[in-house]
Design a protein around this motif. Structure first.
Motif, mmCIF file in Angstrom:
data_model
loop_
_atom_site.group_PDB
_atom_site.id
_atom_site.type_symbol
_atom_site.label_atom_id
_atom_site.label_comp_id
_atom_site.label_asym_id
_atom_site.label_seq_id
_atom_site.Cartn_x
_atom_site.Cartn_y
_atom_site.Cartn_z
ATOM 1 N N ALA A 101 0.833 -1.202 0.000
ATOM 2 C CA ALA A 101 0.000 0.000 0.000
ATOM 3 C C ALA A 101 0.869 1.254 0.000
ATOM 4 O O ALA A 101 1.980 1.265 0.543
ATOM 5 C CB ALA A 101 -0.916 0.017 1.218
ATOM 6 N N VAL A 102 0.350 2.303 -0.604
ATOM 7 C CA VAL A 102 0.974 3.621 -0.498
ATOM 8 C C VAL A 102 0.807 4.097 0.938
ATOM 9 O O VAL A 102 -0.269 3.996 1.524
ATOM 10 C CB VAL A 102 0.306 4.606 -1.478
ATOM 11 C CG1 VAL A 102 0.802 6.020 -1.252
ATOM 12 C CG2 VAL A 102 0.563 4.165 -2.913
ATOM 13 N N ARG A 103 1.886 4.608 1.516
ATOM 14 C CA ARG A 103 1.882 5.014 2.921
ATOM 15 C C ARG A 103 2.000 6.517 3.037
ATOM 16 O O ARG A 103 3.015 7.103 2.654
ATOM 17 C CB ARG A 103 3.023 4.323 3.672
ATOM 18 C CG ARG A 103 2.808 2.848 3.839
ATOM 19 C CD ARG A 103 4.044 2.120 4.339
ATOM 20 N NE ARG A 103 4.823 2.860 5.323
ATOM 21 C CZ ARG A 103 5.959 2.404 5.839
ATOM 22 N NH1 ARG A 103 6.453 1.242 5.447
ATOM 23 N NH2 ARG A 103 6.620 3.132 6.735
ATOM 24 N N LEU A 104 0.981 7.153 3.564
ATOM 25 C CA LEU A 104 1.007 8.584 3.844
ATOM 26 C C LEU A 104 1.563 8.763 5.250
ATOM 27 O O LEU A 104 0.925 8.365 6.229
ATOM 28 C CB LEU A 104 -0.395 9.192 3.732
ATOM 29 C CG LEU A 104 -0.927 9.460 2.326
ATOM 30 C CD1 LEU A 104 -1.136 8.155 1.551
ATOM 31 C CD2 LEU A 104 -2.224 10.233 2.380
ATOM 32 N N TRP A 142 -5.759 10.440 2.009
ATOM 33 C CA TRP A 142 -5.941 8.985 2.154
ATOM 34 C C TRP A 142 -7.263 8.551 1.533
ATOM 35 O O TRP A 142 -7.320 7.558 0.779
ATOM 36 C CB TRP A 142 -5.890 8.654 3.647
ATOM 37 C CG TRP A 142 -6.168 7.238 4.027
ATOM 38 C CD1 TRP A 142 -5.524 6.116 3.597
ATOM 39 C CD2 TRP A 142 -7.160 6.800 4.962
ATOM 40 N NE1 TRP A 142 -6.058 5.002 4.203
ATOM 41 C CE2 TRP A 142 -7.056 5.398 5.045
ATOM 42 C CE3 TRP A 142 -8.107 7.456 5.730
ATOM 43 C CZ2 TRP A 142 -7.884 4.633 5.880
ATOM 44 C CZ3 TRP A 142 -8.930 6.703 6.564
ATOM 45 C CH2 TRP A 142 -8.811 5.314 6.627
ATOM 46 N N VAL A 178 -7.014 8.834 -2.346
ATOM 47 C CA VAL A 178 -6.216 7.763 -2.954
ATOM 48 C C VAL A 178 -7.021 6.473 -3.009
ATOM 49 O O VAL A 178 -7.065 5.786 -4.039
ATOM 50 C CB VAL A 178 -4.905 7.555 -2.169
ATOM 51 C CG1 VAL A 178 -4.152 6.324 -2.695
ATOM 52 C CG2 VAL A 178 -4.019 8.784 -2.272
ATOM 53 N N ARG A 179 -7.667 6.126 -1.923
ATOM 54 C CA ARG A 179 -8.456 4.884 -1.900
ATOM 55 C C ARG A 179 -9.655 4.972 -2.838
ATOM 56 O O ARG A 179 -10.043 3.969 -3.456
ATOM 57 C CB ARG A 179 -8.911 4.588 -0.477
ATOM 58 C CG ARG A 179 -7.742 4.282 0.461
ATOM 59 C CD ARG A 179 -8.223 3.650 1.749
ATOM 60 N NE ARG A 179 -9.217 4.488 2.405
ATOM 61 C CZ ARG A 179 -10.055 4.058 3.347
ATOM 62 N NH1 ARG A 179 -10.034 2.793 3.726
ATOM 63 N NH2 ARG A 179 -10.901 4.888 3.907
ATOM 64 N N ALA A 216 -4.008 2.252 0.281
ATOM 65 C CA ALA A 216 -3.258 3.285 0.989
ATOM 66 C C ALA A 216 -3.497 3.164 2.480
ATOM 67 O O ALA A 216 -4.543 2.692 2.927
ATOM 68 C CB ALA A 216 -3.674 4.672 0.506
ATOM 69 N N VAL A 235 5.439 10.721 1.435
ATOM 70 C CA VAL A 235 4.650 9.569 1.001
ATOM 71 C C VAL A 235 5.609 8.452 0.582
ATOM 72 O O VAL A 235 6.533 8.693 -0.204
ATOM 73 C CB VAL A 235 3.725 9.928 -0.184
ATOM 74 C CG1 VAL A 235 2.999 8.684 -0.698
ATOM 75 C CG2 VAL A 235 2.727 11.002 0.226
ATOM 76 N N VAL A 279 5.995 4.836 -1.401
ATOM 77 C CA VAL A 279 5.345 3.975 -2.387
ATOM 78 C C VAL A 279 5.977 2.592 -2.328
ATOM 79 O O VAL A 279 7.150 2.452 -1.978
ATOM 80 C CB VAL A 279 5.442 4.551 -3.816
ATOM 81 C CG1 VAL A 279 4.805 5.929 -3.876
ATOM 82 C CG2 VAL A 279 6.882 4.611 -4.298
ATOM 83 N N SER A 311 0.967 3.899 -8.256
ATOM 84 C CA SER A 311 1.650 4.796 -7.313
ATOM 85 C C SER A 311 1.593 6.236 -7.800
ATOM 86 O O SER A 311 1.390 7.166 -7.008
ATOM 87 C CB SER A 311 3.105 4.357 -7.129
ATOM 88 O OG SER A 311 3.185 3.135 -6.424
ATOM 89 N N ALA A 330 -1.747 7.659 -7.085
ATOM 90 C CA ALA A 330 -1.851 8.005 -5.671
ATOM 91 C C ALA A 330 -1.191 9.354 -5.395
ATOM 92 O O ALA A 330 -1.748 10.199 -4.685
ATOM 93 C CB ALA A 330 -1.209 6.914 -4.822
#
Length: 218
Positions: free
Chosen positions: A86-89, A132, A135-136, A142, A175, A177, A188, A191
């Motif tokens: 998952a993409v992480r914020l 968030w 992105v989802r 994410a 962020v 990826v 990515s 996102a």
């Protein structure tokens, strides 16, 4: 498009060069993919992208140089996080460098401060929950992450927030990826686009940030 005082929102997005024996870094691949599809008139923001070196000294220094050169309203620094799908914020940057492996200059700090007289941590000023959700909504997995690690990504994130601590009008953060094997670069990039557009809307005063739970029990 709506803009601040008739001027487009200025956005800076950075990625990192390869490190640790890799030949590519998906954060820079996603950043360049974002730039390829960017249209300032359509998106309401002027976008500048730049790569950063993976070193504890030059990475933060180059980002600070870019801040001075471009005077952005929005800064989104990006990096690679292995072992995630998952993409992480990232929510928080901590004032510690503790490197499991050397950086690209051979430096391997252990339990050292990023900024000697800095506070223990800084929070992201990106609209995390709204980004968030965006992105989802675009179909990309994410999470809101509560640790950016203790390597160059965190050091760069911390230096960024430290530099902008007295400039609350600038929205900034980090962020992570995933590797392309876990999430394709195009996703990515989508996102990152959602994060940038959401943050630009916040800068323009067009965003009502939602109250959403995204915490962790561990």
């Amino acid at each position: 498009m709506p803009a601040i005082g008739g001027v487009l929102v200025r956005v800076l997005v950075t990625g990192f060069e390869p490190f640790g024996g890799d030949t590519v870094n998906e954060s820079w691949q996603a950043t360049t993919a974002l730039a390829t599809d960017w249209r300032a008139a359509r998106d309401g923001a002027e976008l500048v992208v730049a790569p950063l070196p993976v070193t504890f000294s030059a990475g933060p220094a180059e980002l600070l140089r870019l801040l001075g050169r471009h005077s952005p309203d929005v800064v989104v620094a990006t990096g690679l996080a292995g072992g995630t799908e998952a993409v992480r914020l990232e929510r928080v940057a901590v004032n510690v460098a503790d490197a499991r492996i050397p950086d690209n200059a051979g430096a391997q700090p252990v339990d050292e401060a990023v900024v000697g007289d800095g506070p223990a941590a800084y929070f992201s000023t990106l609209p995390l929950k709204a980004a968030w959700s965006a992105v989802r909504s675009d179909g990309v997995p994410a999470t809101v992450s509560n640790t950016a690690g203790t390597y160059v990504c965190n050091a760069t994130f911390y230096a960024l927030q430290h530099a902008l601590a007295g400039r609350p009008a600038v929205r900034s953060g980090f962020v992570h990826v995933p590797r392309a094997a876990q999430l394709d670069v195009a996703s990515s990039a989508r996102a990152l686009r959602a994060v940038v557009l959401t943050t630009a809307a916040a800068v323009r005063g067009e965003l009502s940030e939602p109250r959403l739970a995204a915490g962790a029990e561990h």
